[in-house]
Design a protein around this motif. Structure first.
Motif, PDB file in Angstrom:
ATOM      1  N   PHE A   1       0.854  -1.194   0.000  1.00 16.22           N
ATOM      2  CA  PHE A   1       0.000   0.000   0.000  1.00 16.22           C
ATOM      3  C   PHE A   1       0.890   1.245   0.000  1.00 16.22           C
ATOM      4  N   PRO A   2       0.377   2.346  -0.535  1.00 18.36           N
ATOM      5  CA  PRO A   2       1.169   3.580  -0.498  1.00 18.36           C
ATOM      6  C   PRO A   2       1.320   4.093   0.936  1.00 18.36           C
ATOM      7  N   VAL A   3       2.372   4.838   1.156  1.00 22.20           N
ATOM      8  CA  VAL A   3       2.586   5.431   2.476  1.00 22.20           C
ATOM      9  C   VAL A   3       1.691   6.660   2.627  1.00 22.20           C
ATOM     10  N   GLN A   4       1.458   7.054   3.865  1.00 24.44           N
ATOM     11  CA  GLN A   4       0.564   8.175   4.155  1.00 24.44           C
ATOM     12  C   GLN A   4       1.030   9.458   3.463  1.00 24.44           C
ATOM     13  N   GLU A   5       2.317   9.708   3.453  1.00 26.10           N
ATOM     14  CA  GLU A   5       2.849  10.924   2.842  1.00 26.10           C
ATOM     15  C   GLU A   5       2.503  10.997   1.346  1.00 26.10           C
ATOM     16  N   SER A   6       2.640   9.877   0.640  1.00 22.51           N
ATOM     17  CA  SER A   6       2.298   9.845  -0.795  1.00 22.51           C
ATOM     18  C   SER A   6       0.820  10.148  -1.002  1.00 22.51           C
ATOM     19  N   CYS A   7       0.001   9.569  -0.161  1.00 19.84           N
ATOM     20  CA  CYS A   7      -1.440   9.802  -0.273  1.00 19.84           C
ATOM     21  C   CYS A   7      -1.782  11.260   0.038  1.00 19.84           C
ATOM     22  N   PHE A   8      -1.114  11.824   1.024  1.00 11.58           N
ATOM     23  CA  PHE A   8      -1.351  13.221   1.373  1.00 11.58           C
ATOM     24  C   PHE A   8      -1.098  14.123   0.165  1.00 11.58           C
ATOM     25  N   PHE A   9       0.037  13.923  -0.501  1.00 14.59           N
ATOM     26  CA  PHE A   9       0.378  14.768  -1.654  1.00 14.59           C
ATOM     27  C   PHE A   9      -0.522  14.490  -2.861  1.00 14.59           C
ATOM     28  N   ALA A  10      -1.132  13.309  -2.903  1.00 11.35           N
ATOM     29  CA  ALA A  10      -2.086  12.990  -3.971  1.00 11.35           C
ATOM     30  C   ALA A  10      -3.518  13.349  -3.566  1.00 11.35           C
ATOM     31  N   GLU A  11      -3.654  13.978  -2.378  1.00 10.51           N
ATOM     32  CA  GLU A  11      -4.951  14.397  -1.842  1.00 10.51           C
ATOM     33  C   GLU A  11      -5.903  13.212  -1.648  1.00 10.51           C
ATOM     34  N   LEU A  12      -5.349  12.110  -1.119  1.00 14.98           N
ATOM     35  CA  LEU A  12      -6.121  10.914  -0.810  1.00 14.98           C
ATOM     36  C   LEU A  12      -6.123  10.725   0.706  1.00 14.98           C
ATOM     37  N   THR A  13      -7.310  10.549   1.278  1.00 15.66           N
ATOM     38  CA  THR A  13      -7.464  10.415   2.720  1.00 15.66           C
ATOM     39  C   THR A  13      -7.934   9.008   3.064  1.00 15.66           C
ATOM     40  N   ALA A  14      -7.339   8.423   4.081  1.00 17.63           N
ATOM     41  CA  ALA A  14      -7.718   7.075   4.511  1.00 17.63           C
ATOM     42  C   ALA A  14      -9.223   6.993   4.751  1.00 17.63           C
ATOM     43  N   GLY A  15      -9.818   5.934   4.236  1.00 20.99           N
ATOM     44  CA  GLY A  15     -11.248   5.717   4.398  1.00 20.99           C
ATOM     45  C   GLY A  15     -12.090   6.227   3.249  1.00 20.99           C
ATOM     46  N   ASP A  16     -11.519   7.107   2.420  1.00 22.99           N
ATOM     47  CA  ASP A  16     -12.266   7.626   1.261  1.00 22.99           C
ATOM     48  C   ASP A  16     -12.438   6.533   0.212  1.00 22.99           C
ATOM     49  N   ARG A  17     -13.496   6.657  -0.573  1.00 22.25           N
ATOM     50  CA  ARG A  17     -13.713   5.750  -1.703  1.00 22.25           C
ATOM     51  C   ARG A  17     -12.808   6.188  -2.840  1.00 22.25           C
ATOM     52  N   TYR A  18     -12.311   5.214  -3.589  1.00 18.69           N
ATOM     53  CA  TYR A  18     -11.399   5.509  -4.685  1.00 18.69           C
ATOM     54  C   TYR A  18     -11.677   4.532  -5.821  1.00 18.69           C
ATOM     55  N   THR A  19     -11.741   5.045  -7.046  1.00 19.27           N
ATOM     56  CA  THR A  19     -11.928   4.203  -8.220  1.00 19.27           C
ATOM     57  C   THR A  19     -10.582   4.033  -8.910  1.00 19.27           C
ATOM     58  N   ILE A  20     -10.173   2.785  -9.077  1.00 25.38           N
ATOM     59  CA  ILE A  20      -8.899   2.486  -9.733  1.00 25.38           C
ATOM     60  C   ILE A  20      -8.971   2.990 -11.170  1.00 25.38           C
ATOM     61  N   LEU A  21      -7.917   3.670 -11.597  1.00 23.93           N
ATOM     62  CA  LEU A  21      -7.917   4.349 -12.887  1.00 23.93           C
ATOM     63  C   LEU A  21      -7.443   3.492 -14.058  1.00 23.93           C
ATOM     64  N   CYS A  22      -6.627   2.473 -13.809  1.00 22.00           N
ATOM     65  CA  CYS A  22      -6.040   1.727 -14.921  1.00 22.00           C
ATOM     66  C   CYS A  22      -5.624   0.330 -14.483  1.00 22.00           C
ATOM     67  N   GLY A  23      -5.043  -0.394 -15.421  1.00 21.37           N
ATOM     68  CA  GLY A  23      -4.645  -1.768 -15.151  1.00 21.37           C
ATOM     69  C   GLY A  23      -5.843  -2.702 -15.196  1.00 21.37           C
TER      70      GLY A  23
END
Length: 168
Positions: free
Chosen positions: A134-156
């Motif tokens: 899983f990504p680290v908290q710092e990476s998510c912070f800079f990508a404006e992603l917060t733990a618990g939020d819903r997220y749709t995978i973009l590719c792959g």
């Protein structure tokens, strides 16, 4: 019949002749009309294709399997591996969001594969590996992603899967 094709496919697979095994499995699928008899065929195809690292074909087989029986744990076991094998550079956290979907799929596999303890154990081990990726908290912070939020995978192979933001 599909039973004969499955038997022949197992023989070829045991001898390491996966291409011949897949040929028989696909021939059986082409003539089989009973969804219950298609399940083991799709399962075998998906597992062989995972072994061949042909993730696209494995994911296709797993999706067909899931469509026939959403409670078949092998569908999620195969999909989780396919999701983890893909990358998603567009996610702004180093392509690691696919591990959220892979973890979700393996979690579903673990809950459904109670009658398959060896496969269930392998799925649990894969879950642990995916969680560690899983990504680290710092990476998510800079990508404006917060733990618990819903997220749709973009590719792959997991593109379009809705999951939950989690940190390592």
């Amino acid at each position: 019949s599909s039973e004969t094709a499955l038997f022949l496919a197992q023989g070829f697979q045991t001898r390491g002749e996966n291409d011949k095994a897949l040929k028989y499995l696909r021939e059986a699928l082409a003539v089989e009309t009973d969804p219950a008899k298609k399940e083991p065929l799709y399962t075998k195809i998906g597992l062989i294709e995972i072994g061949n690292r042909n993730y696209s074909a494995a994911a296709d087989a797993a999706r067909e399997l899931r469509a026939i029986n959403p409670d078949n744990g092998y569908a999620y076991f195969i999909l989780g591996q396919c999701y983890a094998a893909s990358t998603c550079p567009e996610d702004k956290v180093g392509g690691t969001t696919v591990y959220w979907a892979a973890y979700d799929a393996m979690s579903q596999a673990v809950s459904l594969l109670k009658d398959e303890p060896e496969v269930q154990k392998a799925a649990q081990q894969m879950m642990n590996a995916y969680r560690a990726a899983f990504p680290v908290q710092e990476s998510c912070f800079f990508a404006e992603l917060t733990a618990g939020d819903r997220y749709t995978i973009l590719c792959g192979y997991a593109a379009g899967q809705v999951t939950t933001v989690r940190y390592r």
